[in-house]
Design a protein around this motif. Structure first.
Motif, mmCIF file in Angstrom:
data_model
loop_
_atom_site.group_PDB
_atom_site.id
_atom_site.type_symbol
_atom_site.label_atom_id
_atom_site.label_comp_id
_atom_site.label_asym_id
_atom_site.label_seq_id
_atom_site.Cartn_x
_atom_site.Cartn_y
_atom_site.Cartn_z
ATOM 1 N N ARG A 45 0.815 -1.215 0.000
ATOM 2 C CA ARG A 45 0.000 0.000 0.000
ATOM 3 C C ARG A 45 0.847 1.263 0.000
ATOM 4 O O ARG A 45 0.481 2.262 -0.632
ATOM 5 C CB ARG A 45 -0.918 0.001 1.223
ATOM 6 N N ASN A 46 1.949 1.247 0.707
ATOM 7 C CA ASN A 46 2.784 2.447 0.810
ATOM 8 C C ASN A 46 4.079 2.340 0.012
ATOM 9 O O ASN A 46 4.949 3.206 0.140
ATOM 10 C CB ASN A 46 3.128 2.712 2.283
ATOM 11 N N VAL A 47 4.192 1.296 -0.793
ATOM 12 C CA VAL A 47 5.416 1.109 -1.585
ATOM 13 C C VAL A 47 5.261 1.842 -2.917
ATOM 14 O O VAL A 47 4.326 1.566 -3.671
ATOM 15 C CB VAL A 47 5.689 -0.391 -1.836
ATOM 16 N N PRO A 48 6.155 2.780 -3.224
ATOM 17 C CA PRO A 48 6.040 3.506 -4.499
ATOM 18 C C PRO A 48 6.344 2.586 -5.678
ATOM 19 O O PRO A 48 7.213 1.712 -5.576
ATOM 20 C CB PRO A 48 7.098 4.605 -4.367
ATOM 21 N N PRO A 49 5.657 2.758 -6.792
ATOM 22 C CA PRO A 49 5.902 1.911 -7.960
ATOM 23 C C PRO A 49 7.214 2.287 -8.652
ATOM 24 O O PRO A 49 7.783 3.357 -8.402
ATOM 25 C CB PRO A 49 4.698 2.215 -8.868
ATOM 26 N N PRO A 50 7.724 1.430 -9.534
ATOM 27 C CA PRO A 50 8.979 1.718 -10.235
ATOM 28 C C PRO A 50 8.957 3.024 -11.029
ATOM 29 O O PRO A 50 9.992 3.690 -11.139
ATOM 30 C CB PRO A 50 9.146 0.505 -11.156
ATOM 31 N N THR A 51 7.793 3.385 -11.578
ATOM 32 C CA THR A 51 7.713 4.630 -12.347
ATOM 33 C C THR A 51 8.008 5.838 -11.467
ATOM 34 O O THR A 51 8.713 6.773 -11.874
ATOM 35 C CB THR A 51 6.322 4.770 -12.971
ATOM 36 N N GLU A 52 7.503 5.816 -10.240
ATOM 37 C CA GLU A 52 7.768 6.915 -9.307
ATOM 38 C C GLU A 52 9.227 6.919 -8.856
ATOM 39 O O GLU A 52 9.844 7.975 -8.707
ATOM 40 C CB GLU A 52 6.842 6.795 -8.100
ATOM 41 N N VAL A 53 9.770 5.726 -8.643
ATOM 42 C CA VAL A 53 11.180 5.623 -8.255
ATOM 43 C C VAL A 53 12.076 6.142 -9.375
ATOM 44 O O VAL A 53 13.078 6.826 -9.127
ATOM 45 C CB VAL A 53 11.527 4.160 -7.912
ATOM 46 N N LEU A 54 11.700 5.838 -10.625
ATOM 47 C CA LEU A 54 12.478 6.327 -11.771
ATOM 48 C C LEU A 54 12.472 7.846 -11.829
ATOM 49 O O LEU A 54 13.504 8.473 -12.114
ATOM 50 C CB LEU A 54 11.908 5.734 -13.067
ATOM 51 N N GLN A 55 11.334 8.442 -11.559
ATOM 52 C CA GLN A 55 11.259 9.913 -11.530
ATOM 53 C C GLN A 55 12.169 10.477 -10.441
ATOM 54 O O GLN A 55 12.877 11.473 -10.662
ATOM 55 C CB GLN A 55 9.814 10.357 -11.305
ATOM 56 N N SER A 56 12.188 9.855 -9.275
ATOM 57 C CA SER A 56 13.061 10.316 -8.194
ATOM 58 C C SER A 56 14.535 10.140 -8.557
ATOM 59 O O SER A 56 15.373 10.977 -8.210
ATOM 60 C CB SER A 56 12.756 9.553 -6.902
ATOM 61 N N LEU A 57 14.839 9.056 -9.267
ATOM 62 C CA LEU A 57 16.217 8.830 -9.699
ATOM 63 C C LEU A 57 16.661 9.912 -10.677
ATOM 64 O O LEU A 57 17.795 10.420 -10.596
ATOM 65 C CB LEU A 57 16.334 7.453 -10.349
ATOM 66 N N ILE A 58 15.779 10.297 -11.596
ATOM 67 C CA ILE A 58 16.113 11.352 -12.556
ATOM 68 C C ILE A 58 16.373 12.664 -11.831
ATOM 69 O O ILE A 58 17.313 13.405 -12.150
ATOM 70 C CB ILE A 58 14.981 11.498 -13.590
ATOM 71 N N VAL A 59 15.553 12.949 -10.818
ATOM 72 C CA VAL A 59 15.757 14.177 -10.031
ATOM 73 C C VAL A 59 17.111 14.135 -9.326
ATOM 74 O O VAL A 59 17.849 15.132 -9.299
ATOM 75 C CB VAL A 59 14.611 14.348 -9.009
ATOM 76 N N LEU A 60 17.460 12.973 -8.751
ATOM 77 C CA LEU A 60 18.744 12.846 -8.061
ATOM 78 C C LEU A 60 19.911 13.006 -9.034
ATOM 79 O O LEU A 60 20.921 13.649 -8.703
ATOM 80 C CB LEU A 60 18.833 11.492 -7.357
ATOM 81 N N LEU A 61 19.787 12.425 -10.226
ATOM 82 C CA LEU A 61 20.854 12.533 -11.213
ATOM 83 C C LEU A 61 21.081 13.973 -11.654
ATOM 84 O O LEU A 61 22.196 14.346 -12.047
ATOM 85 C CB LEU A 61 20.536 11.661 -12.433
#
Length: 267
Positions: A45-61
């Motif tokens: 329920r509270n685990v973000p999906p891979p698409t959201e994680v990918l967006q966060s990774l792009i922001v970090l990069l």
């Protein structure tokens, strides 16, 4: 030629299976997170999906802090790991080659080995004058014991007949150590170095919980306190990739430096 072609086809087939298994895990993760799947014991329920994680990774990069985070973590890991590798190999050789050294050194090492890295945090703060040294010490502790134990195993299991033959031919202790014991123990030492590197990265989050403003472990822990769940997974994946990559480099280097040892073929 046919054998080479067949071998190449097998490698491609295995690679496709390995990539497919990763993609299948990602697909399950995406579906489970999107549907907020609840399996009773485990819930997404509270685990973000891979698409959201990918967006966060792009922001970090794109963040200027990325290099500072990576630089701090790499410096801490490799400083602690470097000392652990040197000391661990020396201790392993001493214990593996000398009964007296084994009686003196092995009992305290075995007593300290089961203590988890997180339990060392209070003592490391008391022992070292700076938080940076405390964090390096935690990564050092994580890498030390796998290197010591694998080195002991490798040295103790060198074929004694080879050592006896070298002695009968007039080989000096230094020559026997360098030309027989070290090559014979090298596979176990490389295994210990690879495991120690992975453990050192594993302890990084624990180390960077002590203090600091930069580091991938600190970034992961800070994301948890701020409830940025996607950033937590980004930090976990970055640590996993760097840990896997550095362990792979050590294993590959070991194969290059040990041409007499054929790599084990998985069946």
């Amino acid at each position: 030629m046919a054998t080479a072609t067949g071998s190449g086809g097998m490698h491609v087939g295995r690679l496709l299976v390995q990539v497919g298994s990763i993609l299948a895990c990602i697909a399950f993760w995406q579906v489970a997170s999107t549907l907020r799947l609840n399996l009773g014991i485990v819930t997404f329920r509270n685990v973000p999906p891979p698409t959201e994680v990918l967006q966060s990774l792009i922001v970090l990069l794109q963040s200027p802090k990325l290099l500072a985070h990576l630089g701090s973590s790499l410096g801490r890991v490799f400083a602690g790991y470097g000392v652990a590798a040197l000391l661990g190999i020396l201790l392993g050789f001493a214990i593996g080659r000398s009964r007296a050294a084994s009686d003196v050194l092995l009992p305290p090492l075995e007593l300290l080995r089961p203590i988890p890295a997180v339990a060392w945090i209070p003592l490391s703060i008391l022992m070292f004058p700076s938080s940076e040294l405390s964090m390096i010490f935690i990564t050092f502790i994580g890498a030390l014991f796998p290197i010591v134990l694998n080195t002991i195993h490798g040295v103790a299991n060198v074929d004694r007949r080879l050592v006896a033959s070298a002695r009968s031919l007039g080989g000096s202790r230094a020559a026997i150590l360098w030309e027989i014991v070290l090559p014979g123990a090298a596979p176990s030492i490389v295994t210990g170095l690879a495991i120690g590197m992975g453990t050192s990265w594993f302890c990084l989050v624990t180390a960077e919980m002590i203090s600091g403003q930069f580091g991938i472990g600190y970034y992961t822990w800070e994301s948890y306190t701020l409830q940025n769940y996607a950033d937590i997974i980004v930090g976990m994946l970055v640590i996993g990739l760097f840990g896997m990559g550095s362990s792979w480099l050590l294993t590959t280097l070991g194969h290059v430096l040990m041409p007499w040892r054929s790599p084990m073929v998985a069946r």
